[in-house]
Design a protein around this motif. Structure first.
Motif, PDB file in Angstrom:
ATOM      1  N   LYS A   3       0.842  -1.197   0.000  1.00  0.00           N
ATOM      2  CA  LYS A   3       0.000   0.000   0.000  1.00  0.00           C
ATOM      3  C   LYS A   3       0.873   1.241   0.000  1.00  0.00           C
ATOM      4  O   LYS A   3       1.869   1.318   0.716  1.00  0.00           O
ATOM      5  N   VAL A   4       0.466   2.227  -0.806  1.00  0.00           N
ATOM      6  CA  VAL A   4       1.148   3.514  -0.816  1.00  0.00           C
ATOM      7  C   VAL A   4       0.094   4.581  -0.521  1.00  0.00           C
ATOM      8  O   VAL A   4      -1.039   4.507  -1.002  1.00  0.00           O
ATOM      9  N   VAL A   5       0.461   5.534   0.320  1.00  0.00           N
ATOM     10  CA  VAL A   5      -0.399   6.664   0.656  1.00  0.00           C
ATOM     11  C   VAL A   5       0.210   7.893  -0.006  1.00  0.00           C
ATOM     12  O   VAL A   5       1.392   8.174   0.170  1.00  0.00           O
ATOM     13  N   VAL A   6      -0.616   8.608  -0.785  1.00  0.00           N
ATOM     14  CA  VAL A   6      -0.148   9.766  -1.539  1.00  0.00           C
ATOM     15  C   VAL A   6      -0.904  11.001  -1.061  1.00  0.00           C
ATOM     16  O   VAL A   6      -2.132  10.994  -0.994  1.00  0.00           O
ATOM     17  N   GLU A  60      -5.113   6.453  -1.258  1.00  0.00           N
ATOM     18  CA  GLU A  60      -4.562   5.179  -0.817  1.00  0.00           C
ATOM     19  C   GLU A  60      -4.613   4.219  -2.002  1.00  0.00           C
ATOM     20  O   GLU A  60      -5.672   4.031  -2.604  1.00  0.00           O
ATOM     21  N   ASP A  61      -3.483   3.658  -2.350  1.00  0.00           N
ATOM     22  CA  ASP A  61      -3.382   2.733  -3.478  1.00  0.00           C
ATOM     23  C   ASP A  61      -2.781   1.413  -3.004  1.00  0.00           C
ATOM     24  O   ASP A  61      -1.755   1.409  -2.328  1.00  0.00           O
ATOM     25  N   TRP A  62      -3.421   0.326  -3.392  1.00  0.00           N
ATOM     26  CA  TRP A  62      -2.903  -1.001  -3.104  1.00  0.00           C
ATOM     27  C   TRP A  62      -2.449  -1.629  -4.410  1.00  0.00           C
ATOM     28  O   TRP A  62      -3.186  -1.606  -5.401  1.00  0.00           O
ATOM     29  N   PHE A  63      -1.251  -2.180  -4.400  1.00  0.00           N
ATOM     30  CA  PHE A  63      -0.690  -2.836  -5.587  1.00  0.00           C
ATOM     31  C   PHE A  63      -0.399  -4.292  -5.282  1.00  0.00           C
ATOM     32  O   PHE A  63      -0.145  -4.659  -4.135  1.00  0.00           O
ATOM     33  N   SER A  65       2.200  -5.994  -5.889  1.00  0.00           N
ATOM     34  CA  SER A  65       3.567  -6.275  -5.439  1.00  0.00           C
ATOM     35  C   SER A  65       4.363  -4.969  -5.393  1.00  0.00           C
ATOM     36  O   SER A  65       3.955  -3.982  -6.013  1.00  0.00           O
ATOM     37  N   PRO A  66       5.497  -4.969  -4.687  1.00  0.00           N
ATOM     38  CA  PRO A  66       6.353  -3.776  -4.704  1.00  0.00           C
ATOM     39  C   PRO A  66       6.814  -3.425  -6.115  1.00  0.00           C
ATOM     40  O   PRO A  66       6.909  -2.250  -6.470  1.00  0.00           O
ATOM     41  N   GLU A  67       7.066  -4.445  -6.935  1.00  0.00           N
ATOM     42  CA  GLU A  67       7.508  -4.198  -8.307  1.00  0.00           C
ATOM     43  C   GLU A  67       6.405  -3.515  -9.124  1.00  0.00           C
ATOM     44  O   GLU A  67       6.672  -2.591  -9.898  1.00  0.00           O
ATOM     45  N   ALA A  68       5.168  -3.955  -8.936  1.00  0.00           N
ATOM     46  CA  ALA A  68       4.041  -3.331  -9.640  1.00  0.00           C
ATOM     47  C   ALA A  68       3.881  -1.881  -9.204  1.00  0.00           C
ATOM     48  O   ALA A  68       3.624  -1.000 -10.027  1.00  0.00           O
ATOM     49  N   MET A  69       4.058  -1.617  -7.922  1.00  0.00           N
ATOM     50  CA  MET A  69       3.969  -0.253  -7.416  1.00  0.00           C
ATOM     51  C   MET A  69       5.046   0.622  -8.046  1.00  0.00           C
ATOM     52  O   MET A  69       4.757   1.731  -8.502  1.00  0.00           O
ATOM     53  N   GLN A  70       6.258   0.122  -8.130  1.00  0.00           N
ATOM     54  CA  GLN A  70       7.363   0.881  -8.730  1.00  0.00           C
ATOM     55  C   GLN A  70       7.078   1.184 -10.202  1.00  0.00           C
ATOM     56  O   GLN A  70       7.315   2.295 -10.667  1.00  0.00           O
ATOM     57  N   ARG A  71       6.562   0.194 -10.940  1.00  0.00           N
ATOM     58  CA  ARG A  71       6.221   0.407 -12.349  1.00  0.00           C
ATOM     59  C   ARG A  71       5.137   1.474 -12.482  1.00  0.00           C
ATOM     60  O   ARG A  71       5.214   2.368 -13.327  1.00  0.00           O
ATOM     61  N   GLU A  95       2.671  -0.065   5.999  1.00  0.00           N
ATOM     62  CA  GLU A  95       2.177  -1.374   6.387  1.00  0.00           C
ATOM     63  C   GLU A  95       0.849  -1.148   7.078  1.00  0.00           C
ATOM     64  O   GLU A  95       0.780  -0.489   8.105  1.00  0.00           O
ATOM     65  N   GLU A  96      -0.199  -1.679   6.493  1.00  0.00           N
ATOM     66  CA  GLU A  96      -1.536  -1.487   7.045  1.00  0.00           C
ATOM     67  C   GLU A  96      -1.817  -2.506   8.125  1.00  0.00           C
ATOM     68  O   GLU A  96      -1.517  -3.679   7.978  1.00  0.00           O
TER      69      GLU A  96
END
Length: 102
Positions: A3-6, A60-63, A65-71, A95-96
């Motif tokens: 998860k990334v919070v923007v 809030e975005d959930w991906f 994998s970390p690789e998918a988030m980076q892409r 980390e949720e």
């Protein structure tokens, strides 16, 4: 899943209504980010006494994998959409921990 919070601030030349309109207009690009599993957009209103918030929206975005988030966050779609809002963008991978399930 990751998860990334923007945190985004609207451009000075946009009213709150115009800002929401820009977000809505760009939803197809935002929701087509590669590997995106879930997205929640939280608009931050002024305080009851009218003080403007530090940020106008928290996304809030959930991906998958970390690789998918980076892409996704390094891709053209993301940078094109973020430029609509402002140069002031902060993001954190978090980390949720769910305390009360929905």
């Amino acid at each position: 899943m990751v998860k990334v919070v923007v945190l985004l601030t609207k451009r000075e030349d946009l009213s709150s209504e115009q800002f929401r309109g820009e977000v809505e207009k760009n939803l197809p690009a935002l929701t087509s980010l590669p590997g995106l599993q879930r997205m929640v957009i939280n608009y931050v209103p002024p305080t009851p006494d009218g003080i403007a918030p530090q940020y106008d929206v928290i996304v809030e975005d959930w991906f998958e994998s970390p690789e998918a988030m980076q892409r996704a966050l390094g891709g053209r779609e993301w940078h094109t959409v973020v430029a609509v809002f402002n140069d002031r963008v902060e993001s954190w991978v978090v980390e949720e921990s769910t305390i009360v399930p929905s």
